[in-house]
Motif scaffolding. Structure first.
Motif, PDB file in Angstrom:
ATOM      1  N   HIS A  20       0.844  -1.199   0.000  1.00 55.46           N
ATOM      2  CA  HIS A  20       0.000   0.000   0.000  1.00 55.46           C
ATOM      3  C   HIS A  20       0.883   1.254   0.000  1.00 55.46           C
ATOM      4  N   VAL A  21       1.899   1.246   0.854  1.00 60.36           N
ATOM      5  CA  VAL A  21       2.813   2.393   0.951  1.00 60.36           C
ATOM      6  C   VAL A  21       3.784   2.410  -0.229  1.00 60.36           C
ATOM      7  N   LEU A  22       4.253   1.244  -0.655  1.00 61.69           N
ATOM      8  CA  LEU A  22       5.239   1.163  -1.737  1.00 61.69           C
ATOM      9  C   LEU A  22       4.743   1.801  -3.031  1.00 61.69           C
ATOM     10  N   PHE A  23       3.510   1.495  -3.442  1.00 62.79           N
ATOM     11  CA  PHE A  23       2.998   2.052  -4.690  1.00 62.79           C
ATOM     12  C   PHE A  23       2.850   3.569  -4.608  1.00 62.79           C
ATOM     13  N   LYS A  24       2.401   4.066  -3.465  1.00 62.15           N
ATOM     14  CA  LYS A  24       2.277   5.517  -3.297  1.00 62.15           C
ATOM     15  C   LYS A  24       3.656   6.179  -3.329  1.00 62.15           C
ATOM     16  N   ALA A  25       4.587   5.598  -2.582  1.00 63.06           N
ATOM     17  CA  ALA A  25       5.933   6.159  -2.502  1.00 63.06           C
ATOM     18  C   ALA A  25       6.665   6.071  -3.837  1.00 63.06           C
ATOM     19  N   SER A  26       6.438   5.004  -4.586  1.00 63.77           N
ATOM     20  CA  SER A  26       7.155   4.856  -5.856  1.00 63.77           C
ATOM     21  C   SER A  26       6.734   5.929  -6.863  1.00 63.77           C
ATOM     22  N   ALA A  27       5.457   6.243  -6.935  1.00 60.24           N
ATOM     23  CA  ALA A  27       5.009   7.294  -7.861  1.00 60.24           C
ATOM     24  C   ALA A  27       5.588   8.647  -7.454  1.00 60.24           C
ATOM     25  N   LEU A  28       5.504   8.958  -6.172  1.00 59.31           N
ATOM     26  CA  LEU A  28       6.043  10.243  -5.687  1.00 59.31           C
ATOM     27  C   LEU A  28       7.557  10.312  -5.858  1.00 59.31           C
ATOM     28  N   ALA A  29       8.256   9.248  -5.463  1.00 55.64           N
ATOM     29  CA  ALA A  29       9.716   9.245  -5.548  1.00 55.64           C
ATOM     30  C   ALA A  29      10.189   9.328  -6.991  1.00 55.64           C
ATOM     31  N   PHE A  30       9.547   8.573  -7.881  1.00 50.38           N
ATOM     32  CA  PHE A  30       9.966   8.633  -9.275  1.00 50.38           C
ATOM     33  C   PHE A  30       9.768  10.038  -9.837  1.00 50.38           C
ATOM     34  N   TYR A  31       8.626  10.639  -9.554  1.00 45.92           N
ATOM     35  CA  TYR A  31       8.363  11.991 -10.050  1.00 45.92           C
ATOM     36  C   TYR A  31       9.413  12.979  -9.541  1.00 45.92           C
ATOM     37  N   ILE A  32       9.669  12.954  -8.246  1.00 49.20           N
ATOM     38  CA  ILE A  32      10.613  13.911  -7.653  1.00 49.20           C
ATOM     39  C   ILE A  32      12.027  13.685  -8.170  1.00 49.20           C
ATOM     40  N   LEU A  33      12.479  12.442  -8.160  1.00 50.67           N
ATOM     41  CA  LEU A  33      13.856  12.159  -8.577  1.00 50.67           C
ATOM     42  C   LEU A  33      14.049  12.310 -10.079  1.00 50.67           C
ATOM     43  N   LEU A  50       1.719   5.852 -14.825  1.00 48.72           N
ATOM     44  CA  LEU A  50       1.573   4.400 -14.713  1.00 48.72           C
ATOM     45  C   LEU A  50       1.689   3.957 -13.251  1.00 48.72           C
ATOM     46  N   LEU A  51       2.681   4.475 -12.534  1.00 46.98           N
ATOM     47  CA  LEU A  51       2.837   4.138 -11.119  1.00 46.98           C
ATOM     48  C   LEU A  51       1.653   4.627 -10.294  1.00 46.98           C
ATOM     49  N   ALA A  52       1.150   5.814 -10.592  1.00 46.90           N
ATOM     50  CA  ALA A  52      -0.017   6.339  -9.873  1.00 46.90           C
ATOM     51  C   ALA A  52      -1.268   5.513 -10.181  1.00 46.90           C
ATOM     52  N   ALA A  53      -1.395   5.056 -11.417  1.00 49.32           N
ATOM     53  CA  ALA A  53      -2.538   4.212 -11.788  1.00 49.32           C
ATOM     54  C   ALA A  53      -2.454   2.857 -11.089  1.00 49.32           C
ATOM     55  N   LEU A  54      -1.257   2.302 -10.984  1.00 50.36           N
ATOM     56  CA  LEU A  54      -1.089   1.048 -10.241  1.00 50.36           C
ATOM     57  C   LEU A  54      -1.449   1.243  -8.771  1.00 50.36           C
ATOM     58  N   ASP A  55      -1.038   2.372  -8.205  1.00 51.22           N
ATOM     59  CA  ASP A  55      -1.396   2.691  -6.822  1.00 51.22           C
ATOM     60  C   ASP A  55      -2.911   2.792  -6.686  1.00 51.22           C
ATOM     61  N   PHE A  56      -3.550   3.489  -7.602  1.00 51.26           N
ATOM     62  CA  PHE A  56      -5.003   3.640  -7.571  1.00 51.26           C
ATOM     63  C   PHE A  56      -5.680   2.269  -7.571  1.00 51.26           C
ATOM     64  N   TRP A  57      -5.248   1.389  -8.458  1.00 55.88           N
ATOM     65  CA  TRP A  57      -5.862   0.066  -8.570  1.00 55.88           C
ATOM     66  C   TRP A  57      -5.628  -0.759  -7.309  1.00 55.88           C
ATOM     67  N   VAL A  58      -4.397  -0.757  -6.800  1.00 53.40           N
ATOM     68  CA  VAL A  58      -4.076  -1.543  -5.606  1.00 53.40           C
ATOM     69  C   VAL A  58      -4.897  -1.058  -4.412  1.00 53.40           C
ATOM     70  N   VAL A  59      -4.983   0.248  -4.225  1.00 48.26           N
ATOM     71  CA  VAL A  59      -5.747   0.787  -3.098  1.00 48.26           C
ATOM     72  C   VAL A  59      -7.222   0.454  -3.255  1.00 48.26           C
ATOM     73  N   LYS A  60      -7.760   0.680  -4.417  1.00 49.48           N
ATOM     74  CA  LYS A  60      -9.199   0.504  -4.656  1.00 49.48           C
ATOM     75  C   LYS A  60      -9.626  -0.947  -4.557  1.00 49.48           C
ATOM     76  N   ASN A  61      -8.829  -1.866  -5.070  1.00 50.10           N
ATOM     77  CA  ASN A  61      -9.253  -3.259  -5.183  1.00 50.10           C
ATOM     78  C   ASN A  61      -8.599  -4.233  -4.217  1.00 50.10           C
ATOM     79  N   VAL A  62      -7.471  -3.864  -3.616  1.00 49.37           N
ATOM     80  CA  VAL A  62      -6.784  -4.810  -2.742  1.00 49.37           C
ATOM     81  C   VAL A  62      -6.662  -4.267  -1.319  1.00 49.37           C
ATOM     82  N   SER A  63      -5.859  -3.219  -1.148  1.00 52.75           N
ATOM     83  CA  SER A  63      -5.591  -2.771   0.223  1.00 52.75           C
ATOM     84  C   SER A  63      -6.818  -2.188   0.909  1.00 52.75           C
ATOM     85  N   GLY A  64      -7.721  -1.580   0.178  1.00 56.47           N
ATOM     86  CA  GLY A  64      -8.953  -1.086   0.795  1.00 56.47           C
ATOM     87  C   GLY A  64      -9.795  -2.212   1.363  1.00 56.47           C
TER      88      GLY A  64
END
Length: 171
Positions: A20-33, A50-64
Motif C-alpha cells: 500500500h505504501v510502496l505504490f504511493k511512494a514509488s510514484a512520488l519518488a519517481f516523479y521527484i527524482l 503508470l505508477l499512480a494508476a497502479l497505486d489507484f488500482w491496488v488501493v481501490k481493489n486490494v488494500s482497501g
C-alpha cells in the motif's frame, strides 16, 4: 484489553501495508527524482502516471478491502447517470479490523494527496505547466480514492448487503 496491549498492537497485514505504501511512494519518488535527473518529459509523464494508476488500482481493489474492509466503484446506468456502489464487511467484522492497518490506510491516502498538491504548487511556482499536468493526473487518482473510500466509510454500516459481505469471506 489493557492499554499496553493496544499500544503494542502489530499490523495484521504487514505485506498489504508494505505494498500500500510502496505504490504511493514509488510514484512520488519517481516523479521527484526524475525531474531532478531526467530531462525527458514524456518518460517522466508515462512512468509517473503508470505508477499512480497502479497505486489507484491496488488501493481501490486490494488494500482497501484488506486493511479497512471497504471497496467502491462507480457505474453509469442505462439512463447515463453516475451510480456509486459500495461494499463492506458487516458491522461486527468492521469493528474487529486492525486499528494500525486502518490508521496507515487513511493517513497515507490523505498524505499522498497532500504531497501531490505541494508538488503542484512547486510546478506552478516554476511555471512548468507540463509537469503540472502530471501532478494533476496523479492528484485526480488520489482524490478519486479519497472520495470513494470516504463515501463508502460513511455509509458502511448501512450500505453492505449480504451478497456484498460474501465477497469478503476469502480475506
Amino acid at each position: 484489553m489493557s492499554t499496553q496491549q493496544e499500544v503494542t498492537e502489530n499490523y495484521a497485514n504487514p505485506k498489504t501495508c508494505f505494498f500500500h505504501v510502496l505504490f504511493k511512494a514509488s510514484a512520488l519518488a519517481f516523479y521527484i527524482l526524475s525531474t531532478l535527473f531526467v530531462n525527458n518529459f514524456v518518460i517522466i509523464f508515462v512512468i509517473t502516471v503508470l505508477l499512480a494508476a497502479l497505486d489507484f488500482w491496488v488501493v481501490k481493489n486490494v488494500s482497501g478491502r484488506i486493511l479497512v474492509g471497504l471497496r467502491w466503484w462507480n457505474e453509469i446506468n442505462d439512463e447515463g447517470e453516475s451510480v456509486w456502489k459500495f461494499e463492506c464487511l458487516d458491522g461486527e467484522s468492521l469493528a474487529r479490523m486492525n486499528k494500525k492497518d486502518s490508521w496507515l490506510f487513511w493517513w497515507t491516502l490523505y498524505l499522498t494527496a497532500a504531497a501531490w498538491i505541494i508538488l503542484g504548487i512547486f510546478s506552478l511556482i516554476r511555471l512548468q505547466a507540463d509537469y503540472l499536468l502530471v501532478v494533476g493526473v496523479c492528484l485526480s487518482l488520489s482524490i478519486a480514492n479519497i472520495i470513494g473510500f470516504t463515501k463508502c466509510n460513511k455509509g458502511a454500516p448501512f450500505s453492505c448487503t449480504t451478497s456484498d459481505a460474501t465477497l469478503f469471506k476469502n480475506l
